[in-house]
Design an enzyme around this catalytic site. Sequence first.
Site, PDB file in Angstrom:
ATOM      1  N   GLU A 159      11.136  14.360   5.698  1.00 37.09           N
ATOM      2  CA  GLU A 159      10.296  13.252   5.843  1.00 37.09           C
ATOM      3  C   GLU A 159      10.025  12.090   5.177  1.00 37.09           C
ATOM      4  OE1 GLU A 159       6.823  15.538   7.116  1.00 37.09           O
ATOM      5  OE2 GLU A 159       7.539  16.449   8.897  1.00 37.09           O
ATOM      6  N   ARG A 164       8.086   6.480   2.000  1.00 37.15           N
ATOM      7  CA  ARG A 164       8.162   5.476   0.814  1.00 37.15           C
ATOM      8  C   ARG A 164       9.273   5.321   0.365  1.00 37.15           C
ATOM      9  NH1 ARG A 164       3.119   4.411  -1.912  1.00 37.15           N
ATOM     10  NH2 ARG A 164       2.472   6.685  -1.077  1.00 37.15           N
ATOM     11  N   ARG A 219      -2.836  -1.909  -0.244  1.00 35.73           N
ATOM     12  CA  ARG A 219      -2.828  -0.842  -1.091  1.00 35.73           C
ATOM     13  C   ARG A 219      -3.535  -1.241  -2.514  1.00 35.73           C
ATOM     14  NH1 ARG A 219       1.159   0.877  -3.382  1.00 35.73           N
ATOM     15  NH2 ARG A 219       0.705   3.031  -3.195  1.00 35.73           N
ATOM     16  N   CYS A 248     -13.070 -12.584   2.407  1.00 35.96           N
ATOM     17  CA  CYS A 248     -14.559 -12.725   1.984  1.00 35.96           C
ATOM     18  C   CYS A 248     -14.702 -11.309   1.339  1.00 35.96           C
ATOM     19  CB  CYS A 248     -15.470 -13.277   2.796  1.00 35.96           C
ATOM     20  SG  CYS A 248     -15.003 -15.211   3.119  1.00 35.96           S
ATOM     21  N   GLU A 249     -14.307 -10.696   0.513  1.00 38.01           N
ATOM     22  CA  GLU A 249     -14.646  -9.500  -0.110  1.00 38.01           C
ATOM     23  C   GLU A 249     -14.007  -9.466  -1.676  1.00 38.01           C
ATOM     24  OE1 GLU A 249     -15.265  -6.369   1.422  1.00 38.01           O
ATOM     25  OE2 GLU A 249     -15.127  -6.760   3.493  1.00 38.01           O
TER      26      GLU A 249
HETATM   27  N1  LLP Z   1       5.230  13.537   6.352  1.00 35.64           N
HETATM   28  C1  LLP Z   1       3.970  13.484   6.471  1.00 35.64           C
HETATM   29  C2  LLP Z   1       3.155  14.535   7.350  1.00 35.64           C
HETATM   30  C3  LLP Z   1       3.127  12.843   5.785  1.00 35.64           C
HETATM   31  O1  LLP Z   1       1.694  12.557   6.135  1.00 35.64           O
HETATM   32  C4  LLP Z   1       3.544  11.301   5.232  1.00 35.64           C
HETATM   33  C5  LLP Z   1       2.699  10.387   4.691  1.00 35.64           C
HETATM   34  C6  LLP Z   1       4.960  11.372   5.164  1.00 35.64           C
HETATM   35  C7  LLP Z   1       5.881  12.628   5.396  1.00 35.64           C
HETATM   36  C8  LLP Z   1       5.716  10.399   4.459  1.00 35.64           C
HETATM   37  O2  LLP Z   1       5.298  10.463   2.951  1.00 35.64           O
HETATM   38  P1  LLP Z   1       6.155   9.558   1.968  1.00 35.64           P
HETATM   39  O3  LLP Z   1       7.676  10.075   1.874  1.00 35.64           O
HETATM   40  O4  LLP Z   1       5.995   7.790   2.489  1.00 35.64           O
HETATM   41  O5  LLP Z   1       5.332   9.467   0.717  1.00 35.64           O
HETATM   42  N2  LLP Z   1      -0.914   4.850   2.436  1.00 35.64           N
HETATM   43  C9  LLP Z   1      -0.601   5.639   1.409  1.00 35.64           C
HETATM   44  C10 LLP Z   1       0.549   6.725   1.644  1.00 35.64           C
HETATM   45  C11 LLP Z   1      -0.065   7.440   2.915  1.00 35.64           C
HETATM   46  C12 LLP Z   1       0.776   8.777   2.904  1.00 35.64           C
HETATM   47  C13 LLP Z   1       0.547   9.285   4.323  1.00 35.64           C
HETATM   48  N3  LLP Z   1       1.416  10.515   4.957  1.00 35.64           N
HETATM   49  C14 LLP Z   1       0.015   4.492   0.369  1.00 35.64           C
HETATM   50  O6  LLP Z   1       0.005   3.266   0.654  1.00 35.64           O
HETATM   51  O7  LLP Z   1       0.094   4.897  -0.822  1.00 35.64           O
END
Ligand code: LLP
Length: 418
Positions: A273, A276, A312, A342-343
Amino acid sequence: MHFFNYKGNELYAEDLPVRLLAEKYGTPLYIYSYKTLLRHFRAYDEAYKSYPHVVCYAVKANTSRAVLRLLAKNGGGADIVSGGELFRAMNAGISPKKIVYAGVGKTEHEIRYALKAGIMMFNVESEQELLEIDRVASDMKVRAPIALRINPNIDPKTHPYISTGMKKNKFGIPIQNAIENYRLAAGLKNIEVVGIHKHIGSQITEVSPFVDALKRILVLLDELNSRQFNIRYLDIGGGLGIPYLDEKPPRPSELARNLLTLINKRKITLVMEPGRSIVGNAGILVTKTLYLKKGTGKNFIIVDAGMNDLMRPSLYDAYHHIIPVVKNRRAYIKADIVGPICESGDFLAKDRKIQNVNQGEYLSVMSAGAYGISMSSNYNSRPTAAEVMVNGKRHSIIRERGTYEDLIKDERVPSYLR
Ligand code: LLP
């Protein structure tokens, strides 16, 4: 190699100068490179090619239709966490058979929707959720394919807000309760146990947490299969980090080598999955310098992108490179690069060494493709930024810039106020 590079003094997105795109489409503007997206997706597909596998892109990282469509056309599946994401994934043409559904708070409505669609499996995060899925499936006279999301209690060594596989996190079923929960699942008439799932966090830059977590999961998998369970899917989650500053995360191929050695000859379909690592470095956020201001002992560069466009830095203190769209030879200064919101928490960078900029010049915030637009909001009544996809010399708008009318279109005023 990536596709945002300087040619001479100009920053390019593939074969197009970013400046021209900013002039044409306005700012703040997200720009994505088609070729980078495709290359990142294929890196996963390639890395696991010796095993049956499905790359289920984590939709939350970037939900834009064009991005999802690109992945769908290349055989990608989806990891979703809501009915809305299921809608988006199917709308982009991703087969429900390649969709896995995680999240600790699935509603009855969402469970129904996913059962009706016929997804690959629910990644179940609690005993009560399991019972609820069984109840809804029984009501619909179907069997729900499920995996249990196991919390292996591994420290992913990342920012605490994006760690998910430690016992203090709300995610998954504690590993010590796994067998008991699998037994419960096997006894439920409308549940079909098909898989096992883990996801330990995001922006992980080392191999070891992945390896440690998988080892624990494999012990469990073998035990389950020795007890007559037939676990067909092993979902290893996402979480591979990307370079924002000077991180050196393993490539998907290196991670795959390590994980496949552990999985060895087990007969299993692998599910992963990544979010990023597919979209993060395939996107930039272009912003225009509005004003320069000298505070007391501080320089401020005030730009037209704020925390509502890219959350972020404010939320995680995350670092993003910020570079001039047209290079110059000016001296370096130290400045806070801040938005119009405005923060005081509205900043893209703090105490950043950057070449002096002039009013009206463009800056590019790098590595903004993941959790950028998808976490954006209209705070301070700022319309949603526009998004463009570049493919070679072709550029296409993939999200029109929001309008003032968009801001109020869902709002209603009670009749007694009219
Ligand atoms: N699978 C599940 C169950 C997840 O909760 C997530 C991300 C992913 C896969 C994908 O993870 P990745 O490959 O993208 O690391 N907003 C935060 C990141 C939150 C990730 C949430 N879950 C940021 O901007 O760093």
